[in-house]
Design an enzyme around this catalytic site. Structure first.
Site, mmCIF file in Angstrom:
data_model
loop_
_atom_site.group_PDB
_atom_site.id
_atom_site.type_symbol
_atom_site.label_atom_id
_atom_site.label_comp_id
_atom_site.label_asym_id
_atom_site.label_seq_id
_atom_site.Cartn_x
_atom_site.Cartn_y
_atom_site.Cartn_z
ATOM 1 N N MET A 125 -16.734 -2.702 -22.300
ATOM 2 C CA MET A 125 -17.467 -2.832 -23.525
ATOM 3 C C MET A 125 -17.006 -4.883 -23.327
ATOM 4 S SD MET A 125 -15.903 -0.483 -26.333
ATOM 5 C CE MET A 125 -14.708 0.159 -26.100
ATOM 6 N N CYS A 164 -6.133 35.504 -0.909
ATOM 7 C CA CYS A 164 -6.583 34.549 0.464
ATOM 8 C C CYS A 164 -7.673 34.121 0.792
ATOM 9 C CB CYS A 164 -6.184 36.112 1.461
ATOM 10 S SG CYS A 164 -7.615 37.005 1.584
ATOM 11 N N SER A 173 -5.405 41.729 -2.071
ATOM 12 C CA SER A 173 -5.833 40.516 -2.024
ATOM 13 C C SER A 173 -7.087 39.941 -2.289
ATOM 14 C CB SER A 173 -5.209 40.001 -0.535
ATOM 15 O OG SER A 173 -5.465 39.283 0.270
ATOM 16 N N ARG A 224 -10.558 -8.457 -27.772
ATOM 17 C CA ARG A 224 -10.432 -7.204 -26.494
ATOM 18 C C ARG A 224 -10.790 -6.117 -27.137
ATOM 19 N NH1 ARG A 224 -7.980 -8.843 -21.742
ATOM 20 N NH2 ARG A 224 -6.556 -10.683 -22.484
ATOM 21 N N GLY A 262 -13.881 -2.185 -18.264
ATOM 22 C CA GLY A 262 -15.413 -2.940 -17.921
ATOM 23 C C GLY A 262 -16.127 -2.475 -18.790
ATOM 24 N N ARG A 310 2.006 -0.739 -17.913
ATOM 25 C CA ARG A 310 2.085 0.314 -17.905
ATOM 26 C C ARG A 310 2.366 1.198 -16.198
ATOM 27 N NH1 ARG A 310 -3.678 -1.292 -15.450
ATOM 28 N NH2 ARG A 310 -3.265 -3.168 -13.705
ATOM 29 N N TYR A 338 2.038 36.473 -4.668
ATOM 30 C CA TYR A 338 1.649 35.504 -4.573
ATOM 31 C C TYR A 338 0.164 34.725 -3.489
ATOM 32 C CZ TYR A 338 -0.844 38.343 -0.408
ATOM 33 O OH TYR A 338 -1.547 39.344 0.273
#
Lengths: 961, 961
Positions: free
Chosen positions: B125, B911, B844, B114, B123, B358, B931
């Site tokens: 190679m 905002c 803001s 592989r 997928g 995994r 914020y």
């Protein structure tokens, strides 16, 4: 302690005013003050002191300082303790110097009492003349002048003025008494009243004053003086003065000085007289003594026009000594002030007095000639000469203007969008304008607003008038480019396309009526007003040569067609800074192919994208599926064929047109650099309006054959094509519709979506350039990609341009230098200039768009609030006229510095409308740009502004050293 | 020398490759490599080495390094001299370790070959399985497994795969032979073929290979290995792999490793088996062993679904020792990798092999629960837990979603504009949607695009579907604000208002048809797809509490009405960052007064300006003229009275509505700060559309009484008023028309032109706030002025707000804290932030507009080119979704630094829509904002993103130390 600190300390009452000097004498050839003491003496007082010191025979007098005024306000309208003594001493000196005494019964001294602040505030504060007259001295004046009528007239005027200024009478309260008297004497004019009449009038006046004010009119000249002086102080804070100061940014707390000066009379007989003059001709600049005078007359007689004054040359015969003295003095004054002098003089019994001298106002033509000649005479330096001419005034020299003697009937006012005067019959659509223009008729194209569709009509018109749109509206920009007068944004007029009229209130102007517009002042006039052509004298060239010697900034012109390029060269342009290729697209012989391209391109694009996706899938496919995909790919290729043929065909048709245009430009510019911008405007600008299409589709079935033919012509189709073609076109128009086209699919965004267009344009540019080289010419094409916001956009487009350049050079076997650069007109491009310069060989600031985006103002819409913003000082001025140096300028400065940090030799210019604005040109100089580019007619202005910037820059630099 | 330098040196051929090790063995409980060697061994090879070292029973094998691949390409497809020996040694070790030999006639070793590059390229190679089979060993496999059919099937698969990968056969070339055989045997399925059938098929295959390739199929396993290995190297440069690397930014020159590994078989009898599992439940996050298996089966059987797998718990009964070993190993693996493991295993004759493990993919719900529980278990830190959940995935927890088991018929795809699934009948106008909504019918509002007029329909709908508009179109923004699913910009659908249909190609959806939209994926489906409600577990709260502990940024919400504010508080908002007051204006009970205000205001303004001018003239007038002016002033005052009454009257009506709204917001926010923006949108948004008015005016005379009544309702007039009122309104609409409304008369430009509106809004704010205080509540109003570009604009508006605040406080006798600040949304405001902060107490960032202006992109129009820009990587992503940190971010950073240089305590927030985007939130954290504010449903996302930013920030900081 600085003067200002000193002043405010006095104002606060924290400083001992005794240490100040409050009264400054001038006379006997010397003054206590000087010309630099405007803070203390005011502008007028300082001027009188300077003239006296310069040996000019000014009537003597004294100036009461501005600090007295401030004290007056800070201390309950009283005066500093030491003031009275100082004023007494000065008055004594004045009487001695002039040889007359206040209130004298034989030969009285009369004085004027005038305001005079640091900054000129013309007419805003009060003045008292003829002070010193009373029941005794009026007889002395009559005796001395031998003219009792004059003496009594002076006295009644004095009473009237004093009562108004000092005693708060309304001016017209006395007029009533005069009218009564005239009625009684059965005369019409004041001048028909005799000395006795005036004497009785004085009695009436005094009676009236006593009745109204409850006191007698003051007879003591010293009291008259004290009251007048204080009244002048008070006039510092009248409504007009306050309003004027607010409008002109003059501080409220600096106060005014008061000038007390001996009055002289030019009406004391044949050895007396009065006049005005200039040391040179203020209209033409010719170096000859220029002016006029009247013997035995007062100043106002010269102005009033009752008697016709003599040319000043005549004085040489009448009073040769005085004439010589006047010439000597004024020559001396011109040398002293190093500029043309505008002076007023009075001769009192053979003695010459200069009442005033100042730098003379002059026409642009005179300014240029005087500046050049004064350099030749060694009077001023070249640098000074450069600074003597207002760049904006040069426009006057390049355009026809209204005959200043003509009577005009102004019906509305708008923006002075493109200078010069134009006369023609009103026409309300471009086609008619073009037709009439071709028939050599003079027309003014009147539109609500113009669009690119109107170009042919604008081209044929004498001038353009629009109801909406600002200084950078389509009409204004194109008109300036064409050098045609334009008045835009005339909100008072209503344009009706259907009735072919414009109305101003109730006045209706019909198609065919004569109108006149003055693009230099924004006036719209009824009828054909006579105009006079520009007279560009030889001095103009000499002056511009001096300017060119001193400037560092190059000046280029914006020009789209060879004719404009040639004009630009004539005006001294050193290259083309902006050629808008799309302007070529609007020409009648190209537009059909442009439309064909726009109709085919998006379809081509859509199919190509599908095709690419399937081809990608094919490459990645495994096993059986590849067969299906192959079939799909084949089908898409087939589907693509027709629109692709139409698209490529249209481009192939446009290529030779563009090549020819570029060839012409290159040829005209003889090796100077030519910056060509790739396609910029949104595609819908090239298509018909949505509403028009909808109406035509709706009415098509009922239309007559003639109407159908007209439609076919309009849409550039055959009648047979219309039925299918119009809805198709409508669909494309709707697809292309944008909410905010200014921020939509335009600029390089088009070239990225339709790379074939960029490729065609690049090919046209380089084929034309190669042709020039083959013919032995020089050419430096600079290809400019518009509206980039990220370097990736530029990379994409530059790759196409460079590939085509190399292909073309190879194919033609020609060596050729060229550059690829970009407009900096999107804030993000300026912000990321360091990266953009990795790819760009030059920057050109498109300050129109950059201003729009930086402020978030659409220039087409900002008319709704910008004027109010400027009026209310929320903005210092219209940022589309003069670069906003704080905000937009910050971006420009950042872009230049960061761009050059990446590419030290980066060429940087500006091609927005601001390239023709003097303040903006100066900013460009300071920001170290390489060039500015503006419309052809503004090139001389920009050259001068650039020279002035360089001169001022060097001066500032030497100051720092 | 770093690894990379080393590698490129080898690649160049400048380094002696003899010093490199080319083959790394793993097996017998130890590996020569380790998990950190991805550069050398590739991702898969490094993983196998790590698992082996961790004591996991991985089938043994060896990894051929990436440097061999690079050598292969750099040296004409040859191998390094020392390679052959290394491979031989490794193979010998493998055979010894596994107890089988390649090509053995009794019990042959089979291996897989592989690819495995540093970066995963799934997928792309090639792979070869069952390598080692030949005419001899196939018999050995049959013998050993007792399953000849299996052995021959393996062999024919191997030939097929090998021929395709190594010998360039097309995969489907062999399928033809299989079909022939099935036809001959009269069977349908491959599985119906017997061992003998397969044996004959192998003969056919070999014959076919010889014929096509001109050589025999290689029988020597070593030759098979050599050819397969080289084929894998070659597959590094196949089209798919190259394309994938280009798409994912993987370098082309790093090459792939090759992993040769013993194959194990789960189909060797009842003591063999195969399965997959998770250490925890990946759907719910529950901590239990989860998975399924099949005895006597191969891995593909589990996936294929032919046999039904057993739950993994069953293995405990069948093979208790193996089960215990599997649990031990996977528990160990979870501790080793400190995350949920997703593993595959095979049991070969009672011996357990782990084939792969995994970190497991999981739902948002599971991610939250696992993160919380792992903290409690002491497995991970709080910081790690915070980083384990994708903020964007939280949306899944807050909205209903499609039942994953449901069948769906997707008819089109658009943008996932607002998350969640919605089902309803298609409705094509807002009024109908509102009606049906009130009748409790479920509707999806389908529009070409929505406008503020549609709000009531959107409010009543389950979800919104639009044909045009991007992620920040009106529909998208409002829907997110409402927390309603929305799919926007579905270009494939055509909406026809008149026929009340939408079409997709030939499919027509009529009003009343059921449709489903998934705002999380952008899918549009036919019919009513079942949905499942969000299940917010208790862990959600616990998880958010952990996040909140670690974040510094505050998170506020955008909310316009009390209902939204309450929702925002529920989601943890710490204030309102943006209340758009104009959204209140659209409510049915207010709009009439808004329209009245708009009709009267400009007229009032125009007359007032004339009046002021005349009053000014009056003040400056002298003598007789003052009488005329006085008359004019009186006339203007009279003219002004009616519109002024209407204007002031409308404002007076609006005041109590606004006051009530603000009161509700303040109440809901319980003392948290509330930022209220003054009127922002252009006034024409509140008036009817020009086209509608024109049509109605045109049809009025022929309209029926019913139609007239409808018109009257629409225009909020009486029928009697219509005739005069509609043209009047049309005139106002035309006056207000703008070419680029985004850059027109809006924002503070309105407040400056119509200060009375700002004053009314300020009064409503402060009266509401005073009321709250009187009731003993807390309130901190922050009044925000939109769209300023220069500090003067802010000064003008702030003066009004502060004056009204002081007046109101005094009138109500209340003490109250408040702030006045501004949006930073115009580039110029950011550039001049130091000056703006002289006046602003807070900033803001309105990043929607700031992005529009900085890029020059109209967000309503950018759909025409943005997708292509993103596809072609001209832009890294949509700047309206995630803040452009290079350009817009530069302005933000500049504004923060310069603003705070003037006012160190300046509060700064954001905002725009970006406040709910994780990457943008992280940027805001780094840029030291106070914020972020986003729509209510995004608040949890923003809280988590802020926490992640803080955690990453601290980690980066400790790295620097």
């Amino acid at each position: 302690m600085s003067t200002t600190e000193n002043e405010s300390a006095v104002l606060d009452g924290t400083k001992d005013p005794m240490s100040d000097k409050f009264v400054y004498f001038f006379g006997d050839g010397a003054a206590e003050g000087n010309g630099g003491m405007k803070d203390v003496l005011g502008g007028k007082g300082a001027g009188l002191a300077e003239m006296t010191n310069a040996g000019v025979p000014v009537p003597p007098g004294f100036t009461i300082t501005t600090s007295v005024c401030r004290w007056y306000y800070a201390n309950g309208k009283t005066l500093p303790p030491s003031f009275a003594g100082e004023q007494h001493d000065a008055l004594t000196r004045l009487e001695a110097s002039f040889g007359k005494k206040l209130g004298d019964s034989n030969d009285p001294l009369l004085v004027s009492v005038r305001s005079g602040a640091k900054f000129s505030m013309p007419g805003m504060m009060d003045t008292v003349l003829n002070l010193g007259l009373n029941d005794v001295s009026v007889e002395g004046l009559a005796l001395k002048t031998g003219n009792p009528r004059f003496a009594w007239d002076c006295y009644r005027r004095f009473i009237q003025m004093f009562a108004s200024v000092v005693m708060d009478f309304e001016k017209n309260q006395f007029e009533h008494l005069i009218e009564q008297l005239k009625h009684k004497r059965k005369v019409k004019l004041d001048t028909e009243l005799t000395a006795d009449d005036l004497k009785s009038l004085v009695l009436d006046f005094k009676r009236f004053v006593r009745k109204q004010a409850g006191r007698d009119f003051p007879q003591d000249p010293l009291e008259q003086l004290a009251l007048s002086r204080d009244a002048v102080f008070r006039s510092w804070n009248n409504d007009r003065a306050i309003y004027y100061r607010r409008q002109n940014g003059i501080p409220d707390d600096i106060g005014t000085a008061v000038n007390v000066q001996a009055m002289v009379f030019g009406n004391l007989g044949e050895t007396s007289g009065t006049g005005v003059g200039f040391t040179r001709n203020p209209s033409t600049g010719e170096h000859h003594f220029y002016g006029e005078y009247l013997t035995n007359a007062q100043g106002e007689d010269v102005v009033a026009g009752v008697r016709t004054p003599q040319p000043i040359a005549h004085l040489e015969q009448e009073m040769p000594a005085v004439y010589q003295q006047l010439r000597d003095i004024t020559s001396r004054l011109e040398k002293h002030y190093r500029d043309i002098q505008d002076f007023e003089f009075t001769i009192q019994e053979g003695t010459l007095y200069l009442l005033q001298t100042r730098n003379g106002k002059r026409t642009a033509q005179a300014a240029v000639r005087i500046a050049v000649e004064m350099v030749h005479e060694g009077l001023i330096t070249e640098q000074e000469a450069i600074l003597r001419v207002d760049p904006a005034s040069l426009d006057q020299l390049l355009h026809p203007r209204l005959d200043p003697k003509a009577k005009v009937n102004v019906i509305a006012k708008g923006l002075s969008a493109s200078p010069g005067a134009a006369v023609g019959i009103a026409v309300f659509d471009a086609d008619t304008a073009a037709e009439m223009g071709h028939a050599k008729k003079k027309v003014i194209l009147v539109r609500k607003e113009t669009t690119p569709d109107d170009i042919h009509g604008m081209d044929a018109a004498q001038g353009i008038l629009t109801a909406t749109g600002g200084m950078t509206s389509h009409a204004a920009v194109v008109a300036r480019g064409m050098g045609k007068p334009c008045v835009s944004g005339v909100s008072a007029i209503h344009v009706n396309d259907k009735t072919r009229t414009m109305t101003v209130d109730k006045l209706v102007v019909k198609e065919g009526d004569w109108i006149t517009i003055d693009g230099s002042t924004g006036r719209v006039m009824l009828g054909a007003v006579p105009t006079i052509d520009a007279e560009v004298s030889g001095e103009f060239g000499a002056f511009m040569a001096i300017a060119d010697k001193h400037r560092r900034l190059k000046v280029r012109s914006n020009a789209d067609i060879p004719r404009d390029a040639i004009k630009a060269r004539e005006f001294g342009a050193e290259g083309i800074g902006l050629c808008r290729t799309e302007h070529m697209f609007f020409a009648e012989d190209r537009l059909p192919f442009v439309v064909q391209m726009i109709m085919a391109a998006p379809l081509t694009k859509a199919i190509s994208e599908k095709l690419a996706a399937r081809e990608k899938a094919l490459a990645a496919s495994l096993g059986g599926e590849s067969k299906t995909i192959k079939a799909e790919v084949a089908a898409l290729k087939k589907e693509l064929a027709a629109p692709m043929k139409s698209y490529k065909g249209a481009l192939a048709k446009l290529l030779p047109f563009q090549r020819k245009d570029f060839y012409g430009l290159f040829k005209a510019m003889k090796g100077y650099p030519v910056t060509i911008r790739t396609l910029d405007p949104p595609l819908h600008e090239f298509l018909p309006k949505r509403e028009d299409l909808m109406v035509d589709i709706a009415t098509f079935s009922r239309a007559t054959t003639g109407q159908k033919k007209e439609m076919a012509k309009k849409y550039r189709m055959t009648v047979a094509q219309l039925k299918k073609g119009m809805p198709e076109m409508l669909r494309r128009v709707e697809d292309l519709h944008e909410f905010n086209p200014m921020m939509g699919h335009r600029g390089c965004r088009l070239g990225i979506t339709y790379p074939e267009v960029t490729e065609m344009q690049a090919r046209a540019i380089f084929e034309a350039a190669c042709q020039i080289v083959k013919e032995g010419g020089n050419v430096v094409p600079e290809v400019m990609i518009p509206l980039i916001g990220t370097v990736e956009e530029l990379k994409d487009q530059a790759a196409i341009v460079r590939r085509v350049a190399e292909e073309t050079k190879k194919a033609k076997g020609v060596q050729l230098e060229y550059m690829v650069g970009t407009m900096i007109e999107i804030p993000r491009a300026a912000l990321t200039a360091a990266r953009v310069a990795e790819e760009a060989e030059f920057f050109s600031f498109g300050t129109n768009d950059l201003t729009q985006m930086t402020y978030g103002y659409s220039r087409d819409d900002a008319g709704k609030f910008l004027p109010e913003y400027v009026n209310r000082k929320i903005l210092p001025g219209d940022p589309f006229v003069s670069v906003d140096q704080e905000g937009v300028g910050m971006l420009m400065d950042w872009a230049v510095k960061n761009g050059r940090s990446t590419r030290p030799k980066l060429k940087v210019g500006i091609c927005g409308e601001h390239g023709g604005d003097p303040a903006s040109v100066e900013f460009c100089h300071r920001t170290d740009l390489d060039y500015v580019s503006c419309s052809p007619f503004r090139v001389p202005l920009a050259r001068l502004a650039a020279a002035q910037a360089a001169v001022r820059g060097s001066a500032a630099e030497s100051d720092r050293r």
